[in-house]
Motif scaffolding. Structure first.
Motif, PDB file in Angstrom:
ATOM      1  N   ALA A  47      40.752  35.580  50.600  1.00  0.00           N
ATOM      2  CA  ALA A  47      39.949  34.474  50.398  1.00  0.00           C
ATOM      3  C   ALA A  47      39.085  34.462  51.408  1.00  0.00           C
ATOM      4  CB  ALA A  47      40.405  33.156  49.984  1.00  0.00           C
ATOM      5  N   GLY A  48      37.705  34.676  51.475  1.00  0.00           N
ATOM      6  CA  GLY A  48      36.804  34.302  52.414  1.00  0.00           C
ATOM      7  C   GLY A  48      36.390  35.739  53.357  1.00  0.00           C
ATOM      8  N   GLU A  49      37.107  36.851  52.871  1.00  0.00           N
ATOM      9  CA  GLU A  49      36.670  37.981  53.100  1.00  0.00           C
ATOM     10  C   GLU A  49      35.493  38.771  52.519  1.00  0.00           C
ATOM     11  OE1 GLU A  49      38.943  42.454  54.138  1.00  0.00           O
ATOM     12  OE2 GLU A  49      40.019  40.820  53.263  1.00  0.00           O
ATOM     13  N   PRO A  50      34.448  39.244  53.454  1.00  0.00           N
ATOM     14  CA  PRO A  50      33.015  39.754  52.790  1.00  0.00           C
ATOM     15  C   PRO A  50      33.457  40.974  52.066  1.00  0.00           C
ATOM     16  CG  PRO A  50      33.017  39.559  55.006  1.00  0.00           C
ATOM     17  CD  PRO A  50      34.477  39.331  54.849  1.00  0.00           C
ATOM     18  N   ILE A  51      32.583  41.009  50.735  1.00  0.00           N
ATOM     19  CA  ILE A  51      32.710  42.207  49.726  1.00  0.00           C
ATOM     20  C   ILE A  51      31.675  42.915  49.742  1.00  0.00           C
ATOM     21  CG2 ILE A  51      32.927  42.747  47.248  1.00  0.00           C
ATOM     22  CD1 ILE A  51      34.828  40.375  47.198  1.00  0.00           C
ATOM     23  N   PHE A  52      30.392  42.110  49.810  1.00  0.00           N
ATOM     24  CA  PHE A  52      29.092  42.811  49.969  1.00  0.00           C
ATOM     25  C   PHE A  52      28.106  41.836  50.984  1.00  0.00           C
ATOM     26  CE2 PHE A  52      28.948  40.853  45.900  1.00  0.00           C
ATOM     27  CZ  PHE A  52      27.740  39.986  46.107  1.00  0.00           C
ATOM     28  N   TYR A  53      26.938  42.518  51.216  1.00  0.00           N
ATOM     29  CA  TYR A  53      26.255  41.870  52.204  1.00  0.00           C
ATOM     30  C   TYR A  53      24.530  42.198  51.501  1.00  0.00           C
ATOM     31  CZ  TYR A  53      25.255  46.213  54.290  1.00  0.00           C
ATOM     32  OH  TYR A  53      25.163  47.444  54.577  1.00  0.00           O
ATOM     33  N   SER A  54      23.736  41.533  51.733  1.00  0.00           N
ATOM     34  CA  SER A  54      22.216  41.544  51.310  1.00  0.00           C
ATOM     35  C   SER A  54      21.466  42.756  52.012  1.00  0.00           C
ATOM     36  CB  SER A  54      21.706  40.112  51.350  1.00  0.00           C
ATOM     37  OG  SER A  54      20.107  40.331  51.081  1.00  0.00           O
ATOM     38  N   LYS A  55      20.876  43.626  51.154  1.00  0.00           N
ATOM     39  CA  LYS A  55      20.119  44.903  51.745  1.00  0.00           C
ATOM     40  C   LYS A  55      19.368  44.395  52.557  1.00  0.00           C
ATOM     41  CE  LYS A  55      17.801  48.695  50.240  1.00  0.00           C
ATOM     42  NZ  LYS A  55      17.183  49.712  48.957  1.00  0.00           N
ATOM     43  N   TYR A  56      18.619  43.169  52.278  1.00  0.00           N
ATOM     44  CA  TYR A  56      17.368  42.739  52.951  1.00  0.00           C
ATOM     45  C   TYR A  56      17.695  41.846  54.190  1.00  0.00           C
ATOM     46  CZ  TYR A  56      15.010  45.062  49.266  1.00  0.00           C
ATOM     47  OH  TYR A  56      14.879  46.163  48.305  1.00  0.00           O
ATOM     48  N   GLU A  84      21.105  41.589  56.294  1.00  0.00           N
ATOM     49  CA  GLU A  84      22.369  42.099  56.511  1.00  0.00           C
ATOM     50  C   GLU A  84      23.378  40.975  56.897  1.00  0.00           C
ATOM     51  OE1 GLU A  84      22.547  45.824  58.357  1.00  0.00           O
ATOM     52  OE2 GLU A  84      21.131  46.717  57.148  1.00  0.00           O
ATOM     53  N   LYS A  85      22.879  39.871  57.606  1.00  0.00           N
ATOM     54  CA  LYS A  85      23.886  38.882  58.254  1.00  0.00           C
ATOM     55  C   LYS A  85      24.509  37.938  56.812  1.00  0.00           C
ATOM     56  CE  LYS A  85      21.332  38.128  62.623  1.00  0.00           C
ATOM     57  NZ  LYS A  85      20.561  37.247  63.339  1.00  0.00           N
ATOM     58  N   VAL A  86      23.801  38.048  55.667  1.00  0.00           N
ATOM     59  CA  VAL A  86      24.095  37.097  54.701  1.00  0.00           C
ATOM     60  C   VAL A  86      25.335  37.834  53.820  1.00  0.00           C
ATOM     61  CG1 VAL A  86      23.624  35.839  52.617  1.00  0.00           C
ATOM     62  CG2 VAL A  86      21.880  36.050  54.364  1.00  0.00           C
ATOM     63  N   LYS A  87      26.493  37.331  53.989  1.00  0.00           N
ATOM     64  CA  LYS A  87      27.571  38.177  53.520  1.00  0.00           C
ATOM     65  C   LYS A  87      28.094  37.205  52.248  1.00  0.00           C
ATOM     66  CE  LYS A  87      29.184  40.249  57.615  1.00  0.00           C
ATOM     67  NZ  LYS A  87      27.985  40.046  58.444  1.00  0.00           N
ATOM     68  N   PHE A  88      28.634  37.940  51.244  1.00  0.00           N
ATOM     69  CA  PHE A  88      28.952  37.348  50.025  1.00  0.00           C
ATOM     70  C   PHE A  88      30.617  37.410  50.113  1.00  0.00           C
ATOM     71  CE2 PHE A  88      24.825  38.190  49.369  1.00  0.00           C
ATOM     72  CZ  PHE A  88      24.266  37.239  49.032  1.00  0.00           C
ATOM     73  N   CYS A  89      31.448  36.663  49.896  1.00  0.00           N
ATOM     74  CA  CYS A  89      32.940  36.726  50.166  1.00  0.00           C
ATOM     75  C   CYS A  89      33.975  36.506  48.980  1.00  0.00           C
ATOM     76  CB  CYS A  89      33.314  35.678  51.135  1.00  0.00           C
ATOM     77  SG  CYS A  89      32.495  36.048  52.821  1.00  0.00           S
ATOM     78  N   SER A  90      34.964  36.971  48.956  1.00  0.00           N
ATOM     79  CA  SER A  90      36.019  36.978  47.744  1.00  0.00           C
ATOM     80  C   SER A  90      36.287  35.361  47.760  1.00  0.00           C
ATOM     81  CB  SER A  90      37.087  37.645  48.120  1.00  0.00           C
ATOM     82  OG  SER A  90      38.110  37.416  46.974  1.00  0.00           O
ATOM     83  N   LYS A 145      35.048  42.526  40.388  1.00  0.00           N
ATOM     84  CA  LYS A 145      36.119  41.541  39.900  1.00  0.00           C
ATOM     85  C   LYS A 145      37.131  41.637  40.786  1.00  0.00           C
ATOM     86  CE  LYS A 145      35.000  42.166  34.879  1.00  0.00           C
ATOM     87  NZ  LYS A 145      35.204  42.783  33.632  1.00  0.00           N
ATOM     88  N   ILE A 146      38.075  40.461  40.922  1.00  0.00           N
ATOM     89  CA  ILE A 146      39.198  40.495  41.826  1.00  0.00           C
ATOM     90  C   ILE A 146      40.252  39.857  41.162  1.00  0.00           C
ATOM     91  CG2 ILE A 146      40.160  39.392  44.039  1.00  0.00           C
ATOM     92  CD1 ILE A 146      36.367  39.123  43.614  1.00  0.00           C
ATOM     93  N   LEU A 176      35.924  21.649  59.012  1.00  0.00           N
ATOM     94  CA  LEU A 176      37.062  20.518  58.966  1.00  0.00           C
ATOM     95  C   LEU A 176      38.532  21.508  59.088  1.00  0.00           C
ATOM     96  CD1 LEU A 176      36.242  17.663  56.465  1.00  0.00           C
ATOM     97  CD2 LEU A 176      35.920  17.682  59.287  1.00  0.00           C
ATOM     98  N   THR A 177      38.411  22.532  58.186  1.00  0.00           N
ATOM     99  CA  THR A 177      39.725  23.332  58.086  1.00  0.00           C
ATOM    100  C   THR A 177      39.641  24.693  58.479  1.00  0.00           C
ATOM    101  OG1 THR A 177      39.210  24.040  55.872  1.00  0.00           O
ATOM    102  CG2 THR A 177      40.395  22.093  56.097  1.00  0.00           C
ATOM    103  N   GLY A 178      38.431  25.211  58.736  1.00  0.00           N
ATOM    104  CA  GLY A 178      38.235  26.750  59.081  1.00  0.00           C
ATOM    105  C   GLY A 178      38.275  27.561  58.122  1.00  0.00           C
ATOM    106  N   GLU A 179      38.412  27.140  56.692  1.00  0.00           N
ATOM    107  CA  GLU A 179      38.653  27.942  55.603  1.00  0.00           C
ATOM    108  C   GLU A 179      37.429  27.871  54.490  1.00  0.00           C
ATOM    109  OE1 GLU A 179      43.583  27.980  55.807  1.00  0.00           O
ATOM    110  OE2 GLU A 179      42.466  26.988  54.299  1.00  0.00           O
ATOM    111  N   TYR A 180      37.312  28.988  54.037  1.00  0.00           N
ATOM    112  CA  TYR A 180      36.162  29.153  52.767  1.00  0.00           C
ATOM    113  C   TYR A 180      36.872  28.824  51.264  1.00  0.00           C
ATOM    114  CZ  TYR A 180      33.015  31.438  49.444  1.00  0.00           C
ATOM    115  OH  TYR A 180      32.293  31.554  48.361  1.00  0.00           O
ATOM    116  N   LYS A 181      36.768  27.846  50.967  1.00  0.00           N
ATOM    117  CA  LYS A 181      37.166  27.290  49.717  1.00  0.00           C
ATOM    118  C   LYS A 181      36.364  26.902  48.445  1.00  0.00           C
ATOM    119  CE  LYS A 181      41.887  25.915  51.443  1.00  0.00           C
ATOM    120  NZ  LYS A 181      42.749  24.710  51.669  1.00  0.00           N
ATOM    121  N   PRO A 182      35.724  27.712  48.040  1.00  0.00           N
ATOM    122  CA  PRO A 182      34.548  27.502  46.985  1.00  0.00           C
ATOM    123  C   PRO A 182      34.903  26.712  45.738  1.00  0.00           C
ATOM    124  CG  PRO A 182      34.999  29.830  46.859  1.00  0.00           C
ATOM    125  CD  PRO A 182      36.053  29.424  47.905  1.00  0.00           C
TER     126      PRO A 182
END
Length: 447
Positions: A56-65, A67-73, A94-95, A252-258
């Motif tokens: 959870a929170g590991e990048p799966i893809f980024y924006s072509k235009y 590249e710093k913007v990452k989309f994570c699981s 799908k995950i 607060l926690t250091g974790e990505y929890k959407p």
């Protein structure tokens, strides 16, 4: 400038099927999905392939235009399918979740001493950056920009929409941390809009505005227009209320929890099931509604005015916290076109008993009419609280006239600001679609 916002133009659709103020945990979804289509104008470039294990929170893809913007699981598990459409366009990643619940930890950050660059770096790496939407154009914010202000709406007026105040009741610490973090990213102010009786008025690091009025008073675009309008060449950012809490929880926690607290609403939902469900962004629809007869019921991710149609095997939109189920409009009223004949359909027309007698209505997806000529009637102006000419702007977008679009206020609007026009105009024009195409043209030609 007054901190109060009063919206006089608009229309409240009083619909049956509101969710009870109860929160329960949704059934755990075995499969989650990230849909690039949820992030308008983002072209995904894959980092991981099918079969890869992810946290959870590991990048799966980024924006072509950008590249710093990452989309994570959103969960830990395995990437089991990358669904592609025409020209190999990525439709879904799908995950399949596992029980280990491994999370990438970015470390806690003391926001009182943090710099804007530190905050931005963690947001980009963690997957939280896509929560930040840029105006104009209503797209994911450019990581190189510094906005003149950031806007947050904690006041919902859309039909049957989830109540941000209720959703944030147990997330106030994270919400405050999120506001503090966002305040590091702008050269101006963070503006928070709330209702008159809100419990969020005591937050720090933000200017709090009290909003009153009919829909679309809760739209952040209307609030921007009333507080600090966008001029040509300027940028502002917007963030959803629950997304602010997700950002705060990251620091607060250091974790990505959407997390998503989804209001299940609509008359096609059983009375006992209409409540708020805690789930995770990208969860499968079945975990909330089971298997639905989609021949007779419409599943909508979002509200009835702006939401996306879903099928049983699809996934909730990344940004939505409302799931609406209403009957399909596959039944027609005999002589329903005659004035003063129907009281069961919400309407803003003066020839409708529905408007005269009010009361909550049960809606379906029937358009109640066919496409007609686009004529000047004044209907659009009645429900548009922004100081623009909606009909003229729509025509300019249809014609692709960039100069007129700029002069008529294209930089200030987003498709959702025209949702009521979709509902009220007798031409049956898809105004939101027209505005979206106009904005896409501006992105291409102006940038």
């Amino acid at each position: 400038m007054s901190k109060d916002i009063r919206v006089r133009k608009g229309l409240d659709l009083k619909l049956k099927g509101e969710a009870d103020k109860k929160i329960v945990n949704a059934s755990q979804s075995s499969i989650y999905a990230i849909k690039p289509a949820d992030f308008h104008a983002v072209v995904p470039k894959l980092i991981l392939k099918e079969g890869a294990a992810v946290k959870a929170g590991e990048p799966i893809f980024y924006s072509k235009y950008d590249e710093k913007v990452k989309f994570c699981s959103p969960v830990s598990g395995t990437i089991t399918e990358i669904l592609r459409g025409a020209k190999r366009r990525i439709l879904e990643v799908k995950i399949t979740a596992n029980a280990s619940n491994e999370v990438v930890n970015h470390g806690k950050l003391d926001l009182s001493n943090a710099s804007g660059e530190q905050v931005k770096s963690i947001l980009l790496e963690s997957g939280c950056w896509p929560f930040i939407i840029q105006r104009p154009y209503s797209i994911v914010a450019n990581s190189e920009d510094t906005p003149k202000a950031i806007f947050i709406s904690a006041y919902a007026t859309a039909p049957l929409a989830g109540d941000p105040e209720f959703i944030l009741a147990d997330k106030k610490e994270a919400f405050q941390a999120g506001i503090t973090a966002l305040s590091k990213l702008t050269s101006g102010k963070v503006h928070l809009s709330v209702g008159k009786k809100s419990g969020l008025k005591d937050v720090s690091d933000a200017d709090v505005h009290t909003v009153k009025g009919t829909h679309p008073a809760g739209n952040v675009g209307v609030q921007i227009h009333k507080i600090d309008p966008i001029n040509m060449g300027e940028r502002v950012w917007t963030v959803g209320a629950e997304d602010v809490a997700t950002i705060g929880n990251l620091f607060l926690t250091g974790e990505y929890k959407p997390e998503r607290t989804v209001a299940l609403v609509g008359t096609a939902v059983k009375d006992e099931d209409r409540k708020y469900y805690k789930t995770i962004a990208g969860a499968n629809v079945k975990t909330l509604v089971g298997t639905v007869d989609t021949d007779n019921t419409r599943i909508i991710s979002g509200d009835v005015l702006t939401g996306d149609k879903l099928s049983n095997d699809q996934f909730i939109n990344f940004y939505h916290n409302t799931l609406t189920l209403i009957p399909e409009g596959n039944q027609y009223a005999f002589l329903g076109w005659l004035p003063f004949t129907r009281n069961d359909v919400p309407s803003n027309a003066g020839t409708s008993f529905s408007k005269l007698f009010g009361g909550k209505k049960e809606v379906n997806t029937n358009l109640n009419g066919e496409d007609r000529a686009l004529v000047v009637t004044g209907e659009m102006e009645e429900v548009m609280p922004m100081d623009i000419y909606p009909l003229q702007l729509i025509k300019a977008c249809m014609a692709g006239d960039i100069e007129k679009m700029e002069n008529l206020g294209i930089y200030e609007v987003a498709p959702e600001d025209f949702a009521l026009i979709d509902f009220t105009n007798t031409s049956k024009l898809e105004a939101q679609e027209v505005i979206r195409l106009g904005l896409d043209l501006m992105i291409t030609e102006v940038g």
